[in-house]
Write a protein that holds these residues in place. Structure first.
Motif, PDB file in Angstrom:
ATOM      1  N   LEU A 264      -9.346  -6.919 101.337  1.00 47.55           N
ATOM      2  CA  LEU A 264      -8.159  -6.172 100.927  1.00 47.55           C
ATOM      3  C   LEU A 264      -8.346  -5.518  99.563  1.00 47.55           C
ATOM      4  CD1 LEU A 264      -5.515  -8.716 102.168  1.00 47.55           C
ATOM      5  CD2 LEU A 264      -5.813  -6.385 103.021  1.00 47.55           C
ATOM      6  N   SER A 265      -8.929  -6.248  98.641  1.00 46.20           N
ATOM      7  CA  SER A 265      -9.136  -5.727  97.287  1.00 46.20           C
ATOM      8  C   SER A 265     -10.112  -4.562  97.271  1.00 46.20           C
ATOM      9  CB  SER A 265      -9.641  -6.834  96.356  1.00 46.20           C
ATOM     10  OG  SER A 265      -8.672  -7.843  96.239  1.00 46.20           O
ATOM     11  N   GLN A 266     -11.123  -4.638  98.138  1.00 46.09           N
ATOM     12  CA  GLN A 266     -12.145  -3.599  98.177  1.00 46.09           C
ATOM     13  C   GLN A 266     -11.815  -2.510  99.193  1.00 46.09           C
ATOM     14  OE1 GLN A 266     -15.730  -5.776  98.953  1.00 46.09           O
ATOM     15  NE2 GLN A 266     -15.572  -6.953  97.053  1.00 46.09           N
ATOM     16  N   GLY A 267     -10.754  -2.712  99.955  1.00 49.37           N
ATOM     17  CA  GLY A 267     -10.375  -1.730 100.968  1.00 49.37           C
ATOM     18  C   GLY A 267     -11.375  -1.661 102.103  1.00 49.37           C
ATOM     19  N   SER A 268     -12.050  -2.790 102.352  1.00 46.87           N
ATOM     20  CA  SER A 268     -13.056  -2.823 103.414  1.00 46.87           C
ATOM     21  C   SER A 268     -12.733  -3.932 104.396  1.00 46.87           C
ATOM     22  CB  SER A 268     -14.447  -3.034 102.810  1.00 46.87           C
ATOM     23  OG  SER A 268     -14.511  -4.299 102.185  1.00 46.87           O
ATOM     24  N   GLY A 269     -13.666  -4.214 105.271  1.00 43.36           N
ATOM     25  CA  GLY A 269     -13.455  -5.252 106.267  1.00 43.36           C
ATOM     26  C   GLY A 269     -13.244  -4.670 107.634  1.00 43.36           C
ATOM     27  N   CYS A 270     -13.358  -3.354 107.719  1.00 42.24           N
ATOM     28  CA  CYS A 270     -13.100  -2.674 108.983  1.00 42.24           C
ATOM     29  C   CYS A 270     -14.102  -3.047 110.068  1.00 42.24           C
ATOM     30  CB  CYS A 270     -13.098  -1.167 108.774  1.00 42.24           C
ATOM     31  SG  CYS A 270     -11.784  -0.661 107.654  1.00 42.24           S
ATOM     32  N   SER A 271     -15.282  -3.515 109.679  1.00 37.88           N
ATOM     33  CA  SER A 271     -16.265  -3.908 110.684  1.00 37.88           C
ATOM     34  C   SER A 271     -16.005  -5.322 111.212  1.00 37.88           C
ATOM     35  CB  SER A 271     -17.681  -3.821 110.106  1.00 37.88           C
ATOM     36  OG  SER A 271     -17.817  -4.726 109.026  1.00 37.88           O
ATOM     37  N   ALA A 272     -15.170  -6.073 110.510  1.00 36.84           N
ATOM     38  CA  ALA A 272     -14.832  -7.419 110.957  1.00 36.84           C
ATOM     39  C   ALA A 272     -13.918  -7.337 112.176  1.00 36.84           C
ATOM     40  CB  ALA A 272     -14.142  -8.186 109.836  1.00 36.84           C
ATOM     41  N   SER A 273     -13.823  -8.438 112.905  1.00 30.27           N
ATOM     42  CA  SER A 273     -12.966  -8.465 114.100  1.00 30.27           C
ATOM     43  C   SER A 273     -11.499  -8.217 113.762  1.00 30.27           C
ATOM     44  CB  SER A 273     -13.110  -9.815 114.807  1.00 30.27           C
ATOM     45  OG  SER A 273     -12.656 -10.858 113.970  1.00 30.27           O
ATOM     46  N   TYR A 274     -11.139  -8.429 112.519  1.00 28.16           N
ATOM     47  CA  TYR A 274      -9.761  -8.234 112.077  1.00 28.16           C
ATOM     48  C   TYR A 274      -9.628  -6.995 111.190  1.00 28.16           C
ATOM     49  CZ  TYR A 274     -11.928 -10.732 108.243  1.00 28.16           C
ATOM     50  OH  TYR A 274     -12.791 -11.121 107.243  1.00 28.16           O
ATOM     51  N   GLY A 275     -10.576  -6.085 111.263  1.00 29.89           N
ATOM     52  CA  GLY A 275     -10.551  -4.866 110.446  1.00 29.89           C
ATOM     53  C   GLY A 275      -9.301  -4.037 110.644  1.00 29.89           C
ATOM     54  N   ASN A 276      -8.798  -4.003 111.877  1.00 26.98           N
ATOM     55  CA  ASN A 276      -7.565  -3.245 112.135  1.00 26.98           C
ATOM     56  C   ASN A 276      -6.368  -3.870 111.422  1.00 26.98           C
ATOM     57  OD1 ASN A 276      -7.801  -5.447 113.934  1.00 26.98           O
ATOM     58  ND2 ASN A 276      -6.325  -4.531 115.322  1.00 26.98           N
ATOM     59  N   ILE A 277      -6.390  -5.174 111.254  1.00 28.32           N
ATOM     60  CA  ILE A 277      -5.304  -5.860 110.541  1.00 28.32           C
ATOM     61  C   ILE A 277      -5.374  -5.511 109.062  1.00 28.32           C
ATOM     62  CG2 ILE A 277      -4.264  -8.095 109.988  1.00 28.32           C
ATOM     63  CD1 ILE A 277      -5.636  -9.116 112.625  1.00 28.32           C
TER      64      ILE A 277
END
Length: 95
Positions: free
Chosen positions: A45-58
Motif C-alpha cells: 500500500l505504501s509503495q503503491g504496488s502489489g498488483c502481481s500478488a493474488s490480492y493485487g486487485n484489493i
C-alpha cells in the motif's frame, strides 16, 4: 464480515484493510492513518504496488478509495501493538 472462500493471510489482511478504508469513507473521515500488522500488505500500500500478488486487485481498490482523503498514511505495527484487532480476528475465525 464473513468471507466465504479460503484465502491466504495477506489476502485476508488486505480485505480487512479495504473494509476499514471503505468505512472511513462512509463516516466522512478526511485525514486518516491506517495501521496494520502485515508488513507485506502495508508495504504494498505504501509503495503503491502489489498488483502481481493474488490480492493485487484489493490493493488497487484500497488505493482508489484513499485518493479522496486529504491525508492518509499506512503504518506497520507489530502484532503485539495490535492485540485488540488480533483478538477480534481470532474470535471471528471461531464463528
Amino acid at each position: 464480515m464473513p468471507i466465504p472462500l479460503s484465502h491466504n493471510v495477506n489476502e485476508l489482511k488486505a480485505l480487512a484493510c479495504r473494509r476499514v478504508v471503505q468505512f472511513a469513507c462512509e463516516i466522512g473521515l478526511r485525514k486518516v492513518i491506517f495501521e496494520g500488522d502485515s508488513s507485506v500488505v502495508i508495504n504494498a500500500l505504501s509503495q503503491g504496488s502489489g498488483c502481481s500478488a493474488s490480492y493485487g486487485n484489493i490493493i488497487e481498490d484500497i488505493l482508489f478509495f484513499v485518493a479522496d482523503f486529504q491525508f492518509f498514511d499506512f503504518c506497520h505495527v507489530k502484532r503485539i501493538c495490535n492485540v485488540v484487532a488480533d483478538s477480534l480476528a481470532e474470535k471471528a475465525k471461531d464463528l
